[in-house]
Structures are given as C-alpha cells and as structure tokens.
Design an enzyme around this catalytic site. Structure first.
Site, PDB file in Angstrom:
ATOM      1  N   LYS A  93       0.843  -1.200   0.000  1.00  0.00           N
ATOM      2  CA  LYS A  93       0.000   0.000   0.000  1.00  0.00           C
ATOM      3  C   LYS A  93       0.878   1.250   0.000  1.00  0.00           C
ATOM      4  CE  LYS A  93      -3.922   1.795   2.746  1.00  0.00           C
ATOM      5  NZ  LYS A  93      -4.731   1.512   3.963  1.00  0.00           N
ATOM      6  N   SER A 183      -9.468   1.399   3.400  1.00  0.00           N
ATOM      7  CA  SER A 183      -8.728   2.229   2.461  1.00  0.00           C
ATOM      8  C   SER A 183      -7.673   1.452   1.673  1.00  0.00           C
ATOM      9  CB  SER A 183      -8.039   3.376   3.228  1.00  0.00           C
ATOM     10  OG  SER A 183      -7.055   2.838   4.119  1.00  0.00           O
ATOM     11  N   SER A 207      -9.960  -0.890   7.436  1.00  0.00           N
ATOM     12  CA  SER A 207      -9.306  -0.691   6.137  1.00  0.00           C
ATOM     13  C   SER A 207      -8.612  -1.914   5.572  1.00  0.00           C
ATOM     14  CB  SER A 207      -8.310   0.471   6.220  1.00  0.00           C
ATOM     15  OG  SER A 207      -9.007   1.690   6.347  1.00  0.00           O
TER      16      SER A 207
END
Length: 540
Positions: A93, A183, A207
């Site tokens: 990420k 996210s 997330s």
C-alpha cells in the site's frame, strides 16, 4: 507461470497465474517450475492488461522501477526457511515507506514527489524474506481520513480504484457501482485480480476488513503491536496496524510469519506474543468444540445491530456460514454484546460539518472519531519530520495549504477531516482526547469484547463482513476474515437498480495475540465452505 510454449497456447502454469495463491507461487518457485523474473514479468503483464487496460482497475499506483532487477538477482534462489518468500512478487500500500526509487504518497497530490529516508520495518522484513516489491498499490487518500464521504479507493493522485467484480461507475460523479472497499482498496483489488501473489495493506478501523469483504479475500487485522508501524503514514497510533491481503488463510499465515516481530522503532511491539509458525496450527478440524459468539439475540430483535440490518441475500450468506460452522463442530452462542450501543457514543466523537461538494449529505454534521483527529495531527507531523524526503510538505498545515491552492485537482471531495484535525493542539494534551480514548477502551475492550467473551467462554466472535471492525479496532484486538459468499444491493436514489454480485466475508474476532487461534478457526471454515470465486473475465 510466466512462460509460453512456443507460439501456441500459454503453458498451464501461466494460465493459473490469474488465481494462483501465494502457496502455489512458493511451491512453483521451490520446484524450479518458474523463476522470479518470469513471475514478475507475468504479473506486470497482467497489470498492463487489466489495471492499465481492459477494465482499468487502477489498483497499482506505481510500478517499482527496480522490480525486474531485484527479481533477476533472486532467479538462482528458492524459497527456504531463511528466505520463505524468495522470488515472490508482493504489492504494498502506498502509505508504507520504501527507501528506494519509489514514492510514498498516501495518494496525495501534495506528496506526489515524496520519497522515504528508509524502508518501513515491514518492508525490510519482506525484502529479507526474499520478496520482490512489485510496486505501490493505490488507496483511499490518506487512508480515508481526509474528507467526509470520500468514496473508497479514491485519491487525488491515483484516481479511482474499481472493484473487479463490478468495474463500472455509477454516474457522472465517477463513484463505483460497487465500492472496492477502503482504504487498502488497491492492495485488495490487485490480489483479487491476480496482479500479484499477495499484498500488504493497513488498517485503523476496517481498512483491511472492508476491502477484503468487497473483493473476496482473506486478511488478518493483527493485534496492535504484532506488526511494526514504523515507517507507515499514520492516522492513529492507538489503532494503526498493517496486515496481509491474500487468497487463502494459509497465505495470510505465511505472510504473518514474516511480518510479526518486535521492533525497537515501535514501542507497541514490546508486548508481542506469537507462535514460532502461524501455519503449524492450521487444521481442517479446527472448529470442533470451539465456542463462537454470534452477536445477535433472537429475543431482542430491535437491538440486532449486525445481522438484523443485512439485505435478504446477505442474511442467507450468513445463515449458510453459521450452518457450516455448526456442521464443523462449533458451538454457536447467540447473545448481544452489552456495550455495543456505547461504542462511538457521546464523548468519543465530534461533529464535523460536511462540505463535500459531491456528498448527498452536504451541509449536514457528521460524527468523526475524537481519537483519530487528535492523534492524526501529531502522528502525521512526526512522520513528515522523520521519514519523508523529496517534498516541501513538512507539516499537516503545509498539506492543507497545498490542497487549498490546488483545490480543483486536490479537493474533489474536500478536506473537512484534515481541517478538524489541524484545529487541535497536536500534542495530545487535551482532556477531551484522553477522555475519548478511555471511553473507547472501556466500551470496546473491558466492558465490550473482554466481558462478552468471558461471560460466554468464547474462543472467537463472528461478524458479517467488516461490520464489527470498529469494536476490535478500538480495543486493539485481532480479526481474521474469510470469504463467505456473494450478495447484491439495490442502488440509486430510489433503489431502482441492482448491483452485480460481489463478495461478502465472515470475520472471526478475538482477544489480543489470538491470531493463531483465529487463523485455525478461519482455516477450518474456509476448507469446509470453499466460498471464494475469483472475478470473471480476468484470465489470460
């Protein structure tokens, strides 16, 4: 994997790349059926075909320019006890620091040029284990703590990530028909679409669990302190953690073996407790005799927070999941969590005016976590001071000013949450912050999961999808999610349209350091249910 037989059809190994598990990839590398370079090239070809082209999933923000060179250096190596991931392509990420030629941006235009002074601790551990860092995955900007009602998977720098099960947009606002989950949306979509062997995401509250359920994946949201957070762009040090996104429970256990370790740069890891090998306890009979809490009291339907509000199809998925658990020998205990109504209640949230120009709730007040907003300013300023390089952004105030000066590109959905965070002192000295943190722990931990699990002598608690994420997150406790089935939803202002089918997961939650137990339960369920199906249309 990654080879072709002359000018004919792709070899069987390459055909399997679209849905190959991390375990499959490790076995192929170990057997010499594929090299690290051919694997990396195969995944990069899929990124080109399906992420940049085809449905345009947009899950990968940046390809590591050194990926193929790293893979080439690993061509002679095979996975081993010392390097269990030798040659395995992993995406991370884009809020996780890499001290290389890649950028670390959190999806923000303000940090477009930003790099990191060094690798985050978990990146160091991945490299030491032999992983090939293929690139950075897109995410919801600043891990979804920038603006009220920002759609999951959107960032001003990376654009909109699409769900591979329904890669279409709802209307001219460019919002997905089916959210990719936030996210860690890019990390999850890339794994679901077969663009990497596995990915790393982060979670503060949902997330990892949210994108896992939306994309039919397995994830582990670890106990806070099991995985180092050093070098990760923060929201809240009280709740932040990183974890794997994979296709199978065994894959997540393999990655957790690599990620879980004490780190002098993260004081939360001092209390770490873990087994030597998370895969050792995986057992098809792992549910037999386990006491599983189902927070749904048939005698109190008005307080049925988690199951009562599900759509009919989602309710059927959960009913089937509970049937599988019972058939595997689990004892289901149906009872509500006593303090569930307190969590996120008065004293723990603050109202933020929604100025998001594309929100249907524009002009209304929306609740935001006091702990998040107060810790965000302090923690982000520390990251920018200690880790960021190559950028003029030195504080949260600098980012806010940049966004305002470039509002047309940077503030499509506003920055109301950042503005609220900036209004705090930034040193966590406020009484309201300390009170909110204490209330979160009391309602979610001491009088919440702790009391609930003790009273009913539970091994774990199960939730549909990511609906219970906030309870475990506030307590700092772990969760493991497994695909459970498929659902659809009614969309549009009057609910006149129905979405394509997309996944729904089952989450197992427990007390601190219980990851091994949760993985064993989740593995037994996974093997009995076989509920995961990859998205259609993404094969070679």
């Amino acid at each position: 994997m990654g080879s072709r037989t002359g000018r004919g059809r792709p070899a069987k190994a390459e055909q399997a790349l679209d849905n190959a598990s991390l375990t499959d990839v490790v076995e192929a590398l170990t057997a010499g059926k594929v090299t690290a370079t051919r694997l990396a090239r195969g995944y990069l070809a899929r990124v080109k075909a399906f992420d940049r082209g085809g449905p345009g999933l947009n899950s990968v923000r940046e390809i590591n320019p050194e990926a193929l060179a790293i893979a080439a250096r690993l061509d002679g190596a095979k996975p081993s006890a010392r390097q269990p991931l030798a040659g395995v392509p992993i995406l991370i990420k884009d809020n996780i620091a890499t001290g290389d030629r890649q950028h670390t941006t959190a999806g923000s235009l303000a940090l477009k040029s930003a790099r990191a002074r060094a690798d985050a601790t978990i990146v160091k551990r991945l490299r030491a284990a032999g992983a090939v860092i293929l690139g950075k995955a897109n995410l919801t900007e600043f891990a979804n703590v920038l603006a009220v009602d920002m759609p999951s998977g959107y960032s001003s720098l990376g654009g909109q990530v699409k769900n591979p099960y329904a890669p279409t947009l709802l209307d001219d606002r460019g919002i997905p028909v089916v959210q990719p989950g936030g996210s860690s949306s890019g990390s999850a979509v890339a794994v679901a679409a077969g663009l990497c062997a596995a990915a790393i995401g982060t979670e503060t509250s949902g997330s990892l669990l949210s994108p896992a359920t939306q994309n039919g994946l397995v994830t582990v949201k670890p106990t806070v302190g099991l995985v180092s957070r050093a070098g990760i762009l923060p929201i809240s040090h009280s709740q932040d953690t990183a974890g794997p996104l994979t296709r199978t429970v065994r894959d997540s256990a393999i990655l957790l073996n690599v990620l879980a370790a004490r780190d002098p740069l993260d004081s939360a890891t001092r209390a770490l407790k873990r087994p030597k090998d998370y895969t050792a306890g995986l057992d098809r009979q792992g549910l037999r005799g386990a006491r599983i809490g189902v927070p749904s009291d048939p005698g109190d339907p008005l307080n049925d927070v988690f199951l009562g509000k599900l759509s009919p199809r989602a309710r059927k998925v959960m009913a089937k999941a509970f049937e599988v658990l019972a058939d595997c020998g689990a004892i289901l205990v149906r009872a509500n969590i006593p303090t569930v109504g307190w969590i996120g209640g008065p004293g723990t949230t603050m109202n933020v005016l929604n100025r998001n120009p594309l929100s249907r709730r524009k002009g209304e007040l929306g609740p935001a976590s006091v702990v998040f907003l107060y810790e965000l300013k302090r923690d982000l300023n520390l990251y920018l001071r200690d880790w960021a390089t190559g950028t003029r952004m030195k504080t949260m105030a600098d980012i806010i000013a940049f966004n305002q000066a470039n509002a047309r590109k940077a503030l499509r959905f506003g920055q109301d949450l950042f503005l609220a965070a900036q209004a705090t002192r930034g040193d966590l000295s406020e009484l309201e912050y300390r009170s909110a943190r204490a209330m979160d722990l009391q309602s979610a931990k001491q009088r919440g999961l702790d009391a609930y699990m003790t009273r009913h002598k539970l091994d774990a608690v199960v939730f549909p999808g990511w609906s219970g994420a906030y309870i475990s997150a506030k307590a700092g406790y772990p969760s493991v999610q497994v695909p459970a089935g498929f659902r659809s939803e009614r969309i549009g202002e009057k609910g006149g349209k129905e979405t394509p089918d997309f996944p729904l997961g089952l989450t197992f939650a427990g007390r601190a350091w219980s990851e091994a137990k949760l993985l064993r339960l989740a593995y037994a369920y996974e093997q009995a249910s076989t509920a995961r199906r990859p998205p259609r249309g993404l094969t070679p």
